[in-house]
Design an enzyme around this catalytic site. Structure first.
Site, mmCIF file in Angstrom:
data_model
loop_
_atom_site.group_PDB
_atom_site.id
_atom_site.type_symbol
_atom_site.label_atom_id
_atom_site.label_comp_id
_atom_site.label_asym_id
_atom_site.label_seq_id
_atom_site.Cartn_x
_atom_site.Cartn_y
_atom_site.Cartn_z
ATOM 1 N N LYS A 142 0.868 -1.177 0.000
ATOM 2 C CA LYS A 142 0.000 0.000 0.000
ATOM 3 C C LYS A 142 0.903 1.224 0.000
ATOM 4 O O LYS A 142 2.049 1.157 0.461
ATOM 5 C CB LYS A 142 -0.873 0.020 1.262
ATOM 6 C CG LYS A 142 -2.089 0.895 1.142
ATOM 7 C CD LYS A 142 -3.251 0.182 0.466
ATOM 8 C CE LYS A 142 -4.433 1.104 0.244
ATOM 9 N NZ LYS A 142 -5.623 0.369 -0.217
ATOM 10 N N ASP A 156 -7.089 4.305 -4.464
ATOM 11 C CA ASP A 156 -7.757 4.147 -3.156
ATOM 12 C C ASP A 156 -8.371 5.519 -2.862
ATOM 13 O O ASP A 156 -8.602 6.297 -3.811
ATOM 14 C CB ASP A 156 -6.741 3.722 -2.073
ATOM 15 C CG ASP A 156 -7.403 3.323 -0.754
ATOM 16 O OD1 ASP A 156 -7.959 2.220 -0.668
ATOM 17 O OD2 ASP A 156 -7.372 4.120 0.216
ATOM 18 N N THR A 176 -15.101 -2.912 -6.660
ATOM 19 C CA THR A 176 -15.125 -3.039 -5.196
ATOM 20 C C THR A 176 -16.561 -2.981 -4.686
ATOM 21 O O THR A 176 -16.979 -3.804 -3.863
ATOM 22 C CB THR A 176 -14.252 -1.945 -4.554
ATOM 23 O OG1 THR A 176 -12.960 -1.994 -5.158
ATOM 24 C CG2 THR A 176 -14.115 -2.163 -3.063
ATOM 25 N N SER A 209 -8.334 -5.862 -10.373
ATOM 26 C CA SER A 209 -7.010 -5.358 -10.751
ATOM 27 C C SER A 209 -6.138 -6.518 -11.243
ATOM 28 O O SER A 209 -5.384 -6.373 -12.209
ATOM 29 C CB SER A 209 -6.324 -4.704 -9.554
ATOM 30 O OG SER A 209 -6.792 -3.403 -9.361
HETATM 31 P P1 NDP Z 1 -13.005 7.734 -2.604
HETATM 32 O O1 NDP Z 1 -11.944 8.724 -2.384
HETATM 33 O O2 NDP Z 1 -13.572 7.536 -3.954
HETATM 34 O O3 NDP Z 1 -14.224 8.013 -1.609
HETATM 35 C C1 NDP Z 1 -14.045 8.055 -0.229
HETATM 36 C C2 NDP Z 1 -15.346 8.497 0.419
HETATM 37 O O4 NDP Z 1 -15.230 8.378 1.842
HETATM 38 C C3 NDP Z 1 -15.683 9.934 0.123
HETATM 39 O O5 NDP Z 1 -17.071 10.098 0.156
HETATM 40 C C4 NDP Z 1 -15.022 10.647 1.318
HETATM 41 O O6 NDP Z 1 -15.601 11.908 1.622
HETATM 42 C C5 NDP Z 1 -15.296 9.672 2.435
HETATM 43 N N1 NDP Z 1 -14.249 9.791 3.458
HETATM 44 C C6 NDP Z 1 -12.910 9.640 3.282
HETATM 45 N N2 NDP Z 1 -12.269 9.844 4.432
HETATM 46 C C7 NDP Z 1 -13.208 10.147 5.334
HETATM 47 C C8 NDP Z 1 -13.171 10.470 6.699
HETATM 48 N N3 NDP Z 1 -12.017 10.504 7.370
HETATM 49 N N4 NDP Z 1 -14.351 10.683 7.334
HETATM 50 C C9 NDP Z 1 -15.528 10.632 6.651
HETATM 51 N N5 NDP Z 1 -15.634 10.330 5.343
HETATM 52 C C10 NDP Z 1 -14.483 10.097 4.708
HETATM 53 O O7 NDP Z 1 -12.403 6.357 -2.024
HETATM 54 P P2 NDP Z 1 -12.902 4.864 -2.286
HETATM 55 O O8 NDP Z 1 -14.359 4.830 -2.478
HETATM 56 O O9 NDP Z 1 -12.027 4.281 -3.311
HETATM 57 O O10 NDP Z 1 -12.510 4.175 -0.896
HETATM 58 C C11 NDP Z 1 -13.419 4.062 0.204
HETATM 59 C C12 NDP Z 1 -12.963 2.953 1.128
HETATM 60 O O11 NDP Z 1 -12.916 1.721 0.395
HETATM 61 C C13 NDP Z 1 -11.552 3.121 1.719
HETATM 62 O O12 NDP Z 1 -11.547 2.541 3.023
HETATM 63 C C14 NDP Z 1 -10.693 2.280 0.798
HETATM 64 O O13 NDP Z 1 -9.498 1.847 1.420
HETATM 65 C C15 NDP Z 1 -11.640 1.117 0.548
HETATM 66 N N6 NDP Z 1 -11.328 0.315 -0.637
HETATM 67 C C16 NDP Z 1 -11.281 0.895 -1.890
HETATM 68 C C17 NDP Z 1 -11.010 0.119 -2.989
HETATM 69 C C18 NDP Z 1 -11.066 0.681 -4.377
HETATM 70 O O14 NDP Z 1 -10.981 -0.121 -5.320
HETATM 71 N N7 NDP Z 1 -11.210 1.970 -4.579
HETATM 72 C C19 NDP Z 1 -10.664 -1.313 -2.845
HETATM 73 C C20 NDP Z 1 -10.824 -1.834 -1.523
HETATM 74 C C21 NDP Z 1 -11.122 -1.028 -0.462
HETATM 75 P P3 NDP Z 1 -14.833 13.238 1.162
HETATM 76 O O15 NDP Z 1 -14.983 13.309 -0.307
HETATM 77 O O16 NDP Z 1 -15.519 14.316 1.909
HETATM 78 O O17 NDP Z 1 -13.393 13.056 1.616
#
Ligand code: NDP
Length: 453
Positions: free
Chosen positions: A126, A166, A209, A385
């Site tokens: 990561k 991510d 995902t 992926s």
């Molecule tokens: P994005 O950046 O596309 O979206 C993240 C979302 O979560 C946004 O709505 C963001 O809000 C919100 N968010 C992020 N940090 C916080 C926080 N500290 N408190 C509240 N809301 C928060 O990311 P992904 O959708 O790709 O990822 C979301 C989760 O899924 C993560 O845990 C990631 O590790 C996991 N994941 C993702 C994968 C992928 O393929 N993308 C694969 C496996 C797991 P805002 O825009 O306001 O920051």
């Protein structure tokens, strides 16, 4: 906590100070692995787990870049190459101000088990930066990505380490990172996944995902003879994972009533249908706006801003049967978990990584609900992926239907591994043990085969 876990955790805390998320992730897996050590002492004498919690390599580098006002900005870049026993390192990049060494070590550690569960040959890694893409222009994001890749390119490659997206790293960032890598090494290779469709990307990768977490929920429900048809679902986040979870839940006949971002959440009693979801995608992926605007656009919704003084998240306090936490780590604490149960939720499929605190996990496991931990439930992203890497190696793209069918089969296989492994180790229905031990055994056996390296 067993004596073995206590001893491991004392060592981990002393050696990795100020990394609470890493400690949390290790403690959870250590509990499961202690069941393996009791049954198969050869893993204990080879100190497999003790080796697994030490990254094979940590790369940390300066990322200087110039903003649109001509001022110099300096961020920190990281890549944690955790374990390569079963394949080249693989795992996402996170750009978010909350990124620290400890956060990325927890994510890299989880990735090792997750990748092993997918059945594909991928090690775990990561990386990322404390850079915040929010509020930056496209040119600023491009300059940052180019500088980030200048620091990273020596350590990655299609047979060495293949990063992906991510939080904060989507198609735009992957494009800039890929462009700079290609310029630096003068090779067009599958060094990143999540690429654009006309330059080596795979169909279904953006969806994978969220679709995968929904397939996993459907599999868990099927153990009780049920489906997602007619189920009300709570989803947090509104990024990549959340969006495609909503899409697949809708396709399978469920109704999603919540979405959030880091400022607050919306509750839409009538459900977020395909039309509203298209609006959310435009808001988040094109205009890069806030979820609050949803409640202005759709009068059926109510917006609640995040209150940092609250000891719980009201998003988890609505009537529903299923929950898909899809934002970030530790977004469900014990109180939230109890609220979920009190509101009728009995199926939780984690799209995010480690979204539930250890106390929250205990509430779910003790209640015997269908609780799919992130390393199993959200493995569809990295699995796809892996499918993108296969297509890059063959230089042949597969159709949407073919990739989606493979994804669905992989999620079924991960679910089966969890259920069978939990049974085999005397904890039927415990997907936490099933995922941790199922992921551990494949990596552990490869490490035994490859000697002390
Ligand atoms: P994005 O950046 O596309 O979206 C993240 C979302 O979560 C946004 O709505 C963001 O809000 C919100 N968010 C992020 N940090 C916080 C926080 N500290 N408190 C509240 N809301 C928060 O990311 P992904 O959708 O790709 O990822 C979301 C989760 O899924 C993560 O845990 C990631 O590790 C996991 N994941 C993702 C994968 C992928 O393929 N993308 C694969 C496996 C797991 P805002 O825009 O306001 O920051």
């Amino acid at each position: 906590m067993s004596d073995y876990v206590k001893e491991i955790m004392l060592r981990v805390s002393a050696k990795n100070p100020a990394e609470p998320e890493f400690h949390q992730a290790v403690a959870e897996v250590a509990e499961s692995v202690s069941l393996v050590y009791d049954k198969y002492p050869e893993y204990r004498s080879a100190q497999i787990f003790e080796r697994l919690i030490e990254p094979e390599r940590v790369i940390m580098f300066r990322v200087p870049w110039m903003d649109d006002r001509g001022e110099i900005q300096i961020n920190r870049g990281y890549r944690i190459q955790m374990n390569s026993a079963i394949g080249p390192y693989k795992g996402g990049l996170r750009f978010h101000p909350s990124v620290t060494l400890g956060v990325l070590k927890f994510l890299a550690f989880e990735q090792v088990f997750k990748n092993s569960l997918t059945t594909l040959p991928m090690g775990g890694a990561k990386g990322g930066s404390d850079f915040d893409p929010k509020g930056k222009s496209d040119n600023e994001v491009m300059r940052f990505c180019q500088s980030f890749m200048n620091g990273l390119f020596r350590y990655i490659g299609p047979d060495t380490d293949v990063p992906a997206g991510d939080i904060g790293v989507g198609g735009r960032e992957i494009g800039y990172l890929f462009g700079q890598y290609k310029k630096l090494v003068n090779e067009f290779t599958g060094v990143l996944t999540g690429k654009g469709l006309n330059w080596g990307g795979s169909l279904i990768r953006p969806e994978a995902t969220g679709y995968g977490a929904t397939y996993f929920a459907a599999e868990m429900l099927s153990t009780r003879g049920e489906t997602l048809e007619g189920k009300t679902c709570l989803v947090s986040g509104s990024g990549n994972v959340a969006q495609y979870t909503v899409e697949k839940v809708n396709q399978l006949g469920g109704k999603v009533v919540t979405l959030s971002d880091s400022n607050g959440y919306i509750y839409d009693e009538e459900g977020i249908d395909a039309k509203k979801l298209a609006w959310v995608m435009e808001l988040k992926n094109v205009r890069r706006g806030r979820i609050q605007e949803y409640a202005d656009a759709f009068k059926t919704a109510v917006y609640t801003p995040l209150d940092p003084k609250l000891d719980h998240n009201p998003l988890w306090n609505h009537k529903a049967q299923c929950a898909f936490p899809s934002a970030t780590q530790n977004e469900i604490n014990a109180r939230d978990a109890r609220h979920l149960l009190a509101n009728g939720v009995y199926c939780v499929s984690e799209g995010a990584n480690m979204p539930t605190t250890p106390e929250g996990v205990k509430v779910f496991v003790d209640a015997g609900i269908l609780y799919g931990p992130g390393k199993a439930a959200n493995a569809g992203g990295v699995a796809t992926s892996g499918l993108e890497m296969s297509q890059n190696s063959m230089r042949l793209p597969w159709t949407r239907e073919e990739v989606d069918q493979r994804l669905s089969l992989i999620m079924k296989s991960i679910h089966r591994t969890c259920v069978e492994t939990a049974d085999q180790f005397g904890t039927p229905g415990n997907y936490v043990n099933g995922a941790n031990i199922g992921g551990f055994l494949k990596v552990a056996n490869a490490m035994l085969d490859q000697g002390l390296v």
